[in-house]
Design a protein around this motif. Structure first.
Motif, PDB file in Angstrom:
ATOM      1  N   TRP A  89       0.624  -1.316   0.261  1.00  0.00           N
ATOM      2  CA  TRP A  89       0.005  -0.147  -0.023  1.00  0.00           C
ATOM      3  C   TRP A  89       0.536   1.381   0.394  1.00  0.00           C
ATOM      4  O   TRP A  89       0.875   2.805  -0.405  1.00  0.00           O
ATOM      5  N   LEU A  92       1.140   3.428  -2.820  1.00  0.00           N
ATOM      6  CA  LEU A  92       0.062   4.452  -3.276  1.00  0.00           C
ATOM      7  C   LEU A  92       0.837   5.886  -3.128  1.00  0.00           C
ATOM      8  O   LEU A  92      -0.090   6.946  -3.657  1.00  0.00           O
ATOM      9  N   SER A  94       3.683   6.465  -4.795  1.00  0.00           N
ATOM     10  CA  SER A  94       4.679   6.484  -5.015  1.00  0.00           C
ATOM     11  C   SER A  94       4.852   7.531  -6.350  1.00  0.00           C
ATOM     12  O   SER A  94       5.477   8.234  -6.969  1.00  0.00           O
ATOM     13  N   TRP A  95       4.137   8.700  -6.235  1.00  0.00           N
ATOM     14  CA  TRP A  95       4.042  10.458  -6.968  1.00  0.00           C
ATOM     15  C   TRP A  95       4.314  11.274  -5.687  1.00  0.00           C
ATOM     16  O   TRP A  95       5.118  11.992  -6.389  1.00  0.00           O
ATOM     17  N   LEU A 120      -1.472  -0.772  -8.513  1.00  0.00           N
ATOM     18  CA  LEU A 120      -1.247   0.436  -7.324  1.00  0.00           C
ATOM     19  C   LEU A 120      -0.314   1.256  -8.308  1.00  0.00           C
ATOM     20  O   LEU A 120      -0.914   3.386  -7.914  1.00  0.00           O
ATOM     21  N   PHE A 123      -2.277   3.737 -10.929  1.00  0.00           N
ATOM     22  CA  PHE A 123      -3.612   4.871 -10.124  1.00  0.00           C
ATOM     23  C   PHE A 123      -2.655   6.061  -9.473  1.00  0.00           C
ATOM     24  O   PHE A 123      -3.215   7.177  -9.746  1.00  0.00           O
ATOM     25  N   ALA A 124      -1.668   5.837  -8.858  1.00  0.00           N
ATOM     26  CA  ALA A 124      -1.123   7.212  -7.504  1.00  0.00           C
ATOM     27  C   ALA A 124      -0.544   7.763  -8.857  1.00  0.00           C
ATOM     28  O   ALA A 124      -0.942   8.819  -8.546  1.00  0.00           O
TER      29      ALA A 124
END
Length: 142
Positions: A89, A92, A94-95, A120, A123-124
């Motif tokens: 999790w 999430l 990672s940005w 994941l 998405f992030a």
């Protein structure tokens, strides 16, 4: 050529090398380029760059015990413990600048499944670019 430049900048920004894809994206949005295409191109480039980190993590882990390895065994073990505690999790995040790239590298070291990693991280990173586009242009483009 503009989209290729954005792709390359987003790709490099996701690796451990310094680059700033957000500023370029915002500049191109202001210039009037297609928000949809900009978000798609930046997202794909950024996710692929993060995938390089994941792959490097998987491959570099085998060199962990070598004297020349840049991370001490103790530091690597601390990172493993943190990843084991928070797990996938964390991807999430990672940005997030500074911490996001090492997280994707650690996911590779921890042998995270590629399918989970991609879901994941995609998405992030896509959400980040969508938010930037909405803030820059307002919701009218969506």
């Amino acid at each position: 050529m503009v989209y290729l430049g954005l792709f390359m900048t987003a790709f490099v920004a996701a690796t451990l090398l310094p680059a700033q894809s957000e500023a370029l994206l915002v500049g191109l949005l202001i210039e009037g380029y297609s928000p949809w295409w900009l978000v798609v191109v930046a997202s794909v480039g950024n996710v692929l760059g993060s995938t390089v980190n994941w792959w490097l993590g998987r491959e570099i882990a085998r060199f962990g015990g070598r004297r020349w390895f840049p991370v001490s065994p103790a530091a690597l073990e601390r990172a493993r413990i943190r990843y084991a505690r928070w797990g996938r999790w964390t991807l999430l995040l990672s940005w997030v600048p500074v911490i996001g790239d090492p997280l994707t590298l650690m996911a590779g070291v921890m042998r995270e499944r590629l399918s989970v990693f991609l879901a994941l991280v995609a998405f992030a990173k896509t959400a980040r670019y969508v938010v930037l586009a909405v803030v820059t242009l307002g919701v009218g483009w969506a």
